[in-house]
Design a protein around this motif. Structure first.
Motif: not given
Length: 226
Positions: A5, A82-83, A86, A89, A111, A115, A144
């Motif tokens: 990130t 979920a991270h 993230y 993506r 991703a 998900a 996300v």
């Protein structure tokens, strides 16, 4: 996750691809390592097990008002999965900027797979909640793209009920969860719910910190050492 990130946010702010180019091999290695810890495309964690990352490498929602959750609980697994979505993506966007079309497609597809698998494992259709329904566990999946389109309204309605009714406008999240709770609500154009968090002086919340003499944010909501 900063391995992915931070270079991306540097690029977004400055438009300079060098941070992406220099760090792309690290990003690939990190995601390869992280994906090796998934089981059926869900990041379950292996704290205390052979090859496990250990507590600080499988961070959960650190220091919520309810305390922290070990890496092997559904709450931690939902947040961390979920991270992972993230990160994947963002990695797809990075690969696209660098002209690596095959990598971009592969990260985007993975991703989607993570998900879908995480949603199927943890979604409670009766209540439209993930896990125990804590607000970050509702909003982060929406942010996300984990929630199928036909369920997004139900999940957001459930999140609003948690925030307004169950929590009476108080935060129930820790350091990682609070960041994505706010980020997700702003992206969903629900600043009205964000306002509830900033307009309370009772525990737990920033108003409580100020009312008790805080000159900077405490690490946990009580201000007590842990």
């Amino acid at each position: 996750g900063f391995a992915v990130t931070l270079p991306w946010h540097m690029y977004v702010q400055y438009g300079d691809k060098r941070a992406l180019e220099a760090n792309y091999p690290m990003i690939q290695k990190w995601l390869t390592s992280l994906l090796a810890d998934t089981t059926d495309n869900v990041l379950l964690g292996r704290d205390g097990q052979p090859g496990g990352r250990g507590m600080m490498n499988f961070i959960r929602d650190w220091l919520t008002p309810k305390g922290s959750y070990s890496g092997n609980t559904p709450t931690a697994q939902i947040l961390n999965s979920a991270h992972l979505v993230y990160e994947l993506r963002i990695a797809a966007k990075i690969a696209s900027v660098l002209g690596k079309a095959e990598d971009a497609s592969a990260y985007a597809a993975r991703a989607d797979a993570v998900a879908t698998a995480t949603h199927q494992r943890f979604y409670n259709a009766a209540d439209h909640i993930y896990g125990n329904g804590d607000s970050a566990l509702q909003v982060f999946p929406l942010m996300v793209g984990m929630v199928p389109p036909e369920l997004r309204k139900d999940v957001l309605d459930a999140a609003e009920n948690v925030i307004r009714v169950r929590n009476q406008g108080h935060l129930d999240s820790g350091l990682p969860g609070t960041y994505f709770l706010w980020k997700g609500l702003m992206q969903l154009d629900r600043n009205d719910l964000v306002y509830l968090f900033t307009n309370t002086k009772e525990y737990p919340g920033w108003g409580y910190m100020l009312a008790n003499g805080a000159t900077t944010s405490w690490e946990n909501w009580t201000g007590a050492s842990h």
